[in-house]
Design a protein around this motif. Sequence first.
Motif, short mmCIF file in Angstrom:
data_model
loop_
_atom_site.label_atom_id
_atom_site.label_comp_id
_atom_site.label_asym_id
_atom_site.label_seq_id
_atom_site.Cartn_x
_atom_site.Cartn_y
_atom_site.Cartn_z
N ASP A 74 0.93 -1.28 -0.07
CA ASP A 74 0.09 -0.05 0.06
C ASP A 74 0.98 1.08 -0.07
O ASP A 74 0.36 2.24 0.08
CB ASP A 74 -1.00 0.18 1.10
N ARG A 75 2.26 1.01 -0.27
CA ARG A 75 3.06 2.36 -0.18
C ARG A 75 3.18 3.00 -1.53
O ARG A 75 3.93 4.05 -1.30
CB ARG A 75 4.00 1.97 0.54
N ASP A 76 3.02 2.33 -2.45
CA ASP A 76 3.16 2.92 -3.61
C ASP A 76 4.66 3.40 -4.00
O ASP A 76 4.96 4.48 -4.34
CB ASP A 76 2.26 4.27 -3.89
N VAL A 77 5.54 2.23 -3.85
CA VAL A 77 6.87 2.41 -4.07
C VAL A 77 7.52 1.34 -4.74
O VAL A 77 6.72 0.50 -5.06
CB VAL A 77 7.90 2.40 -2.87
N ALA A 78 8.39 1.46 -5.60
CA ALA A 78 8.86 0.48 -6.42
C ALA A 78 10.52 0.33 -6.20
O ALA A 78 11.16 1.02 -5.65
CB ALA A 78 8.86 0.75 -7.89
N MET A 79 10.91 -1.12 -5.91
CA MET A 79 12.26 -1.33 -5.53
C MET A 79 12.95 -2.18 -6.29
O MET A 79 12.56 -3.10 -7.00
CB MET A 79 12.05 -2.07 -4.12
N VAL A 80 14.24 -1.88 -6.69
CA VAL A 80 15.33 -2.64 -7.29
C VAL A 80 16.05 -3.42 -6.38
O VAL A 80 16.89 -2.68 -5.44
CB VAL A 80 15.84 -1.88 -8.37
N PHE A 81 16.33 -4.50 -6.44
CA PHE A 81 17.16 -5.42 -5.47
C PHE A 81 18.67 -5.51 -6.14
O PHE A 81 18.56 -5.96 -7.31
CB PHE A 81 16.52 -6.70 -4.95
#
Lengths: 353, 293
Positions: A74-81
């Motif tokens: 629900d945070r509306d973030v995108a992440m690259v690992f």
Amino acid sequence: MAQLSIRSVSKSYGAVQVLDDVSVEVEEGSFVVLLGPSGCGKSTLLHAIAGLNPIDSGTIVIGDRNVTKLPARDRDVAMVFQSYALYPTMTVAQNIAFPLKMRGLDRRTSDEKVAGVARLLQIEPLMSRLPRELSGGQRQRVAIGRALVRDPRLFLFDEPLSNLDAALRTELRAEIKRLHQSIRRTMVYVTHDQTEALTLADKIVVLKAGKIEQTGTPLSLYDDPDNAFVAGFIGTPRMNFLKATVADDGKALLAGEARVDITHLATRLENGRAVTLGIRPEHLDEKDGVTLSLSVDVTEHLGSTSYVHGALASGESVVAERREDQPGFGETITLRFQSTRARVFDGEGSRIR
Amino acid sequence: MSTVATASDPTRHFFQPVIVCLTVASVALTLFVIWISLHDLSLMRAGREKFIGLDNYLRFLGDPRAMAALWRTVLFTTLATVIEIALGLAVVLFLDRDFAMKRLVRTLLLVPIIMTPVVVGLTWRFLFDPATGMANYLLSLVGIAQVDWLGSPRIALFAVLIADIWQWTPFVILLVMAALESAPTDPLNAARVDGAREWQVTWYVLLPMLRRALAIVALIRAIDSIKAFDLFYIMTRGGPALSTETLNYYGYIVAFTNFDISYSLAVAIILTIFTNVALLTMYSVLFPKTGDR
């Protein structure tokens, strides 16, 4: 208004304090790098922003929403690992479409968006492959594509280039920079590599043992470090640190050698006080100024310039840049620097200005 | 492909004889078994056997007891495999968190696997005893009438099934747990950030990653279930009224009660062919060539 506010965030695993009262403001559209050695808490902080790691105390605000208690979805973030974290059983196209599928987007819009991202990242020929059929660089491109496709408010990068070889790292680094300039989204980027930090960041947050050491632009951290840790961490080769004592005329007396005029500092230093002078290797190759004599151990030739490693008469080891000549082992050379280039630190490593 | 031995590789003198011996032994034995199954060798009429061609195989097709045993084998294998995999997976997903007694639980899971089938069978026979068993006592606590677990032809097969599930679900749990622990956790976190709910993370990301491990465990359990003998022997001896007689058990009866050696070998070969076809089908479904997911 800040796009992301981290306010007094603390977190500990058992007795280990991983984040200690950390506060960071990230402006909309800026590129902020969390920089520090391994174990400094930078990844923990990023996971906390993403909502993958609960925090013990403090507040995280994204946009105008307090997301501290919200789950990651629900945070509306995108992440690259760092490990790419692609879904191993899905094709590239399915990987990129996954965030859209989870948001219930209809198939046609989803296909269009995925195709758009593929074009942008030039991964169109790979779309029907599985992640394990891709090289490291291609995988990370796909992972970036999966982050891009949703057009989130906030991008998080967790050491995305650490698993790549040097050439690819430089290439992808430039690509991330270009991407940021073209889409102008807020990005938070974690790395232990100060070159990445210096080249990418609008603002760098240096962390050590869960605490913020200094926050500032790359140039201000480089020119005007708050403490010896930041001074030593930023810049390659590392800044040289030399022990000195304050003499009765207010100048710093280097161990057995030169006198460095530090009377321009605002702080008056009392006679006999022990201080540390920090001088960057690139500032030791001047035409005039304070002189030091260095007996050379090793010279590294880098083509356009060289770095000389050696020891002063006091035994302290020093690295100096050398643009004109390349002295060999055993030679003694003279280093010159402007006393205003020297940064002065007290016994605890805090900067004296 | 540098590990493939070439003609000049001296190590071939060590492994080639072994391969030859194994091949000769298995091929010769198989051919011998097929050869005998084409006769009418019986210990009741020793020395008077003759070649009868495929009669034993035709006899199988017209043998209602054999066909019933085959059907029971299919039923038992399917139910045992499906339930054990489903139950094992559910337990693994439930146990997939750090808790204080994790190591202890894992050790306890080994107990049913280590126990010999004789002990398992006897224990369950006591539990299922209609008058004194624990099973009926527990049912009585919730007000359900007594069940004649091993005495009723409609129920006995399921009673054995329960014992089999009790003994072998932990095996599924251990293998799937190992697969889960070696699976990367970053894709799960990526899915959470990508907006997936926990059940979606499990369904779309975790289960596909465990698919291979699950398929292998399912194959192992299916093969074991087809060959199951010990629990049946201890708990029911195929009864009551042949209601728990699997094909494997029927082959044993034919050979060692009826001494009809040729027919029992024909049953064994049919079971082998049947097993192979079933498992190859299962294998090709679980490990599709294209995509190799």
